[in-house]
Write an enzyme that holds these catalytic residues in place. Sequence first.
Site, PDB file in Angstrom:
ATOM      1  N   ARG A  87       0.824  -1.216   0.000  1.00  0.00           N
ATOM      2  CA  ARG A  87       0.000   0.000   0.000  1.00  0.00           C
ATOM      3  C   ARG A  87       0.856   1.264   0.000  1.00  0.00           C
ATOM      4  O   ARG A  87       0.336   2.361   0.210  1.00  0.00           O
ATOM      5  CB  ARG A  87      -0.949  -0.003   1.203  1.00  0.00           C
ATOM      6  CG  ARG A  87      -2.019  -1.098   1.136  1.00  0.00           C
ATOM      7  CD  ARG A  87      -3.048  -0.967   2.253  1.00  0.00           C
ATOM      8  NE  ARG A  87      -2.430  -1.086   3.557  1.00  0.00           N
ATOM      9  CZ  ARG A  87      -2.451  -0.144   4.499  1.00  0.00           C
ATOM     10  NH1 ARG A  87      -3.061   1.006   4.276  1.00  0.00           N
ATOM     11  NH2 ARG A  87      -1.875  -0.347   5.667  1.00  0.00           N
ATOM     12  N   LYS A  88       2.148   1.137  -0.257  1.00  0.00           N
ATOM     13  CA  LYS A  88       3.043   2.296  -0.305  1.00  0.00           C
ATOM     14  C   LYS A  88       2.970   2.947  -1.685  1.00  0.00           C
ATOM     15  O   LYS A  88       3.879   2.827  -2.504  1.00  0.00           O
ATOM     16  CB  LYS A  88       4.466   1.875   0.054  1.00  0.00           C
ATOM     17  CG  LYS A  88       4.579   1.351   1.485  1.00  0.00           C
ATOM     18  CD  LYS A  88       5.939   0.749   1.760  1.00  0.00           C
ATOM     19  CE  LYS A  88       5.989   0.162   3.169  1.00  0.00           C
ATOM     20  NZ  LYS A  88       7.249  -0.543   3.446  1.00  0.00           N
ATOM     21  N   THR A  89       1.857   3.611  -1.912  1.00  0.00           N
ATOM     22  CA  THR A  89       1.586   4.234  -3.201  1.00  0.00           C
ATOM     23  C   THR A  89       1.428   5.740  -3.039  1.00  0.00           C
ATOM     24  O   THR A  89       1.267   6.238  -1.926  1.00  0.00           O
ATOM     25  CB  THR A  89       0.295   3.659  -3.817  1.00  0.00           C
ATOM     26  OG1 THR A  89      -0.785   3.828  -2.880  1.00  0.00           O
ATOM     27  CG2 THR A  89       0.442   2.167  -4.120  1.00  0.00           C
ATOM     28  N   THR A 219       6.372   0.538  -6.102  1.00  0.00           N
ATOM     29  CA  THR A 219       5.601   1.765  -6.265  1.00  0.00           C
ATOM     30  C   THR A 219       6.227   2.987  -5.592  1.00  0.00           C
ATOM     31  O   THR A 219       6.040   4.095  -6.064  1.00  0.00           O
ATOM     32  CB  THR A 219       4.166   1.585  -5.724  1.00  0.00           C
ATOM     33  OG1 THR A 219       4.216   1.069  -4.387  1.00  0.00           O
ATOM     34  CG2 THR A 219       3.382   0.623  -6.604  1.00  0.00           C
TER      35      THR A 219
END
Length: 235
Positions: A87-89, A219
């Site tokens: 979820r490191k976007t 990402t």
Amino acid sequence: LVVAGLEVFRDVFRLRDPGLSFRTSLKDGDRVPRGTVLAVVQGSLASILTAERVALNLFQRMCGVATLTRQFVDAAAGTNAEILDTRKTVPGLRILDKYAVRVGGGRNHRYGLYDGILIKDNHIEAAGGIAEAVRRVRGQAPLLVKIEVDVKDLAEVEEALAAGADVIMLDNMPVAEVRKAVAFIKGRALVEASGNVTLDTVGSIAATGVDFISAGALTHSARAADISLKVTRKT
């Protein structure tokens, strides 16, 4: 370069000016060499130049993410390990980032907190231990939602397995210890390796027999692809 985001690239121009035409012979997922013409936009020069930077920013990022993901996938080739994102976007761009990962051959881990339960170190500390953390969420989790537990050593692997975790995430564990963990688990849970995974290490991690390897770098550290827009006059 792995092409990703052609429709996004096109739509930015068309949002600015529906009269612009857009042509390409490529599709998302194609690999192309340096110097390839990716698309042709034709019409009002003012409209094209107004939309240029936004269109390129999104397209360059998506191609960069897809290209880096493909490099990770290729490095793990010949094993059963699947490459996952995290979820490191970029805020607001998660859908595009995760789409680009899929185009590059990877898979999406979670979009948010709602589509999977991942018990991490802070949750374990707050609950008073792995067993208690799993017990608490087990009573509230939907029937088909898996519970994953983040562990840091072999002792916690044993705790997570005993607690009934569906997936065990080996967080920042050395390759030799990952191999021992996989042998201990023996298919009783899915195994994910995570934490500072690089192109130099992903192959050796994949060879341990893990099911998944997640890498935030796909990402949060992908370089924007070197793509430019060149104006030519219609002859």
